[in-house]
Scaffold this active site. Structure first.
Site, short mmCIF file in Angstrom:
data_model
loop_
_atom_site.label_atom_id
_atom_site.label_comp_id
_atom_site.label_asym_id
_atom_site.label_seq_id
_atom_site.Cartn_x
_atom_site.Cartn_y
_atom_site.Cartn_z
N ASP A 26 0.79 -1.24 0.00
CA ASP A 26 0.00 0.00 0.00
C ASP A 26 0.82 1.29 0.00
O ASP A 26 1.77 1.41 0.78
CB ASP A 26 -0.86 0.09 1.26
CG ASP A 26 -1.49 -1.22 1.69
OD1 ASP A 26 -1.29 -2.23 1.02
OD2 ASP A 26 -2.20 -1.20 2.71
N GLN A 42 4.14 0.60 2.27
CA GLN A 42 4.32 -0.63 3.05
C GLN A 42 5.49 -1.39 2.44
O GLN A 42 5.47 -1.76 1.26
CB GLN A 42 3.04 -1.47 3.00
CG GLN A 42 1.87 -0.84 3.73
CD GLN A 42 1.99 -0.98 5.24
OE1 GLN A 42 1.72 -2.03 5.78
NE2 GLN A 42 2.41 0.08 5.91
N ASP A 146 -6.38 0.86 9.54
CA ASP A 146 -6.23 1.78 8.41
C ASP A 146 -7.03 3.06 8.66
O ASP A 146 -8.11 3.01 9.25
CB ASP A 146 -6.63 1.13 7.08
CG ASP A 146 -5.86 -0.16 6.82
OD1 ASP A 146 -4.77 -0.31 7.37
OD2 ASP A 146 -6.39 -1.02 6.09
N1 DQQ Z 1 -2.08 -3.69 4.04
C1 DQQ Z 1 -3.51 -3.87 4.06
C2 DQQ Z 1 -3.96 -2.92 5.13
C3 DQQ Z 1 -2.89 -3.01 6.14
C4 DQQ Z 1 -1.66 -3.18 5.31
C5 DQQ Z 1 -4.11 -3.59 2.71
C6 DQQ Z 1 -0.69 -4.15 5.93
O1 DQQ Z 1 -5.20 -3.24 5.67
O2 DQQ Z 1 -2.81 -1.88 6.99
O3 DQQ Z 1 -3.33 -4.09 1.67
O4 DQQ Z 1 0.47 -4.26 5.12
#
Ligand code: DQQ
Length: 466
Positions: A26, A42, A146
């Site tokens: 993300d 991320q 999130d």
């Molecule tokens: N990736 C998810 C989110 C979370 C993150 C979505 C964790 O819900 O915060 O791809 O890597």
């Protein structure tokens, strides 16, 4: 150094953002700060698979050329984010860049805060994390993570994504005076699990024109969905919904408003190959081209690639007024390349299908088809022979489509090695492909069922940014 090591990989895109190596998912904390665009993401700095997650960081003056910066945020042992710094956002709190993200510990996520005092380079975690010690007890929540944070008057508001058992995805609203103490206000709307999934990740709520847009990423649907409607400060009432991207690869998009007032969105494009192929490659995940969002006339959310991309156009050629006889594929260029933009206007005539083939081998053994199928009312990216490698995914993704009333198709296609982004009248389809042959570089176009006509094709080589 990590980037250089992977430079020879023919599937690494040239003008899309991607991590130096290893795993990226993300986009996080998108913000324009003192004129510069900051992209956090991320990032698993250790391996090309998801794992204990940090926040990677890059900065750009034009959203095209990025400079890698040190990892911004990593898990702290024995703390609320000891097992990962999951997704979040950054806001400008009276001149102090303030990050709100989901700290992950023992498979449970709670909101955490960090601030920067050196223009977003290093981050100091709030010693009182987590900001909220538990999810609301009155709801049977499947997840609680999130964030979307904004200011309205003297107050800050926050949405946290979730899912209510047997009801569906939701976003929970909180209010705060200082970004640290949060008062729970309730869910802003109820997802209908049959249509929008059981869990909403990465909620992103913003005003656009005279409406509000809520973008969420849905489990188990594995796609980003938009809802357009009205928001009265407490309740969001959706009027229409749709897919943010119909190509089956875009997830967890995040948007921000830049200094020019544009609402710009970037999404994570996941891989379309086996986990093992991803591990062998040593990297995974790229970002979509930044897209400017606007509202369409029929309750649709429309997106265009940012105008800055035109700066990357190099060698140009144009082909106009070419008849496309029925049931044949005409080679436009055998070596068009795999880092190109193609803008096409086609007159469908009475043809039932028109297809553009990209990344095509001279013998046709590899090619990806962008297929306009009037008979079936579908637009699809057909990957059935996109790659000779058995590790590449082959399934097609697409959307309902019918030609404009003048029978013409106007489409922009961006090919960047292992990514194909298609924009048609503000709708987008993004796919991933991994051709194996060095000469899978051709561009061809064809019609079926009857003759069609290529009004014009403009092709540009795109300048790599890495
Ligand atoms: N990736 C998810 C989110 C979370 C993150 C979505 C964790 O819900 O915060 O791809 O890597």
């Amino acid at each position: 150094m990590l980037r250089e090591r992977l430079q020879a990989d023919p599937h690494r895109p040239g003008y899309h953002f991607l991590p130096p190596a290893n795993w990226m998912s993300d986009p996080n904390g998108l913000i324009q700060w003192r004129g510069e665009y900051h992209l956090f993401y991320q990032y698993n700095p250790e391996e090309p698979i998801w794992g204990p997650i940090s926040w990677g960081h890059a900065v750009s003056r034009d959203l095209l050329h990025w400079q890698d910066l040190p990892v911004a945020l990593s898990p702290t042992p024995d703390s609320p984010d000891s097992d990962g710094c999951w997704s979040g956002v950054i806001v400008d709190a009276a001149g102090i860049p303030t990050m709100i993200y989901s700290g992950n510990r023992n498979d449970r996520q709670l909101p955490c805060l960090a601030i920067s005092t050196d223009d977003l380079l290093t981050w100091h975690k709030n010693p009182h994390n987590p900001l909220i010690s538990a999810s609301p007890v009155d709801l049977d929540l499947l997840t609680f993570r999130d964030h979307c944070v904004w200011r309205d008057g003297d107050d800050w508001y926050q949405l946290i994504g979730g899912g209510i058992r047997f009801r569906g995805g939701t976003a929970l609203l909180y209010r705060s005076a200082d970004l640290r103490q949060w008062e729970y206000l309730g869910p802003i709307c109820d997802g209908r699990s049959a249509e929008t999934g059981e869990i909403w990740e990465c909620p992103d709520l913003f005003a656009l024109g005279d409406q509000h847009v809520l973008i969420v990423s849905s489990i188990p649907l594995r796609r980003a969905i938009y809802l357009i409607g009205s928001f009265d400060g407490r309740t969001f009432t959706p009027h229409t919904d749709g897919d943010v991207d119909a190509g089956g690869h875009l997830y967890a998009p995040l948007s921000f408003r830049d200094d020019q007032g544009r609402r710009i969105m970037i999404g994570w494009l996941w891989e379309g190959r086996t986990l093992n192929a991803q591990i062998v490659a040593g990297w995974a995940g790229i970002m979509s081209l930044p897209r400017t969002l606007r509202l369409g006339s029929k309750g649709r959310l429309l997106a265009e690639p940012i105008a800055e991309l035109e700066q990357l156009r190099r060698r140009h050629r144009q082909y106009c007024a070419i008849e496309l006889p029925s049931d044949a594929l005409i080679n436009l260029e055998a070596k068009a390349g795999n880092m190109i933009e193609v803008d096409l206007t086609i007159d469908l005539g009475k043809a039932t299908q028109v297809a553009l083939a990209v990344c095509r081998a001279p013998d046709g053994s590899e090619q990806t088809l962008i297929l306009f199928d009037r008979a079936r009312g579908r637009l699809e990216i057909d990957r059935s022979i996109a790659s000779l490698a058995s590790t590449s995914h082959r399934e097609s993704f697409g959307m309902d489509w019918s030609p404009a009333s003048n029978g013409q198709i106007q489409v922009r296609v961006f090919v960047d090695r292992s990514v194909i982004e298609v924009f048609i009248e503000g709708e987008c389809l993004t796919s991933r492909v991994y051709p194996q042959q060095a000469n899978s570089l051709g561009l061809a176009i064809g019609a079926w069922g009857n003759d069609a006509r290529l009004i014009c094709a403009d092709i540009w080589d795109m300048q790599p940014v890495w």
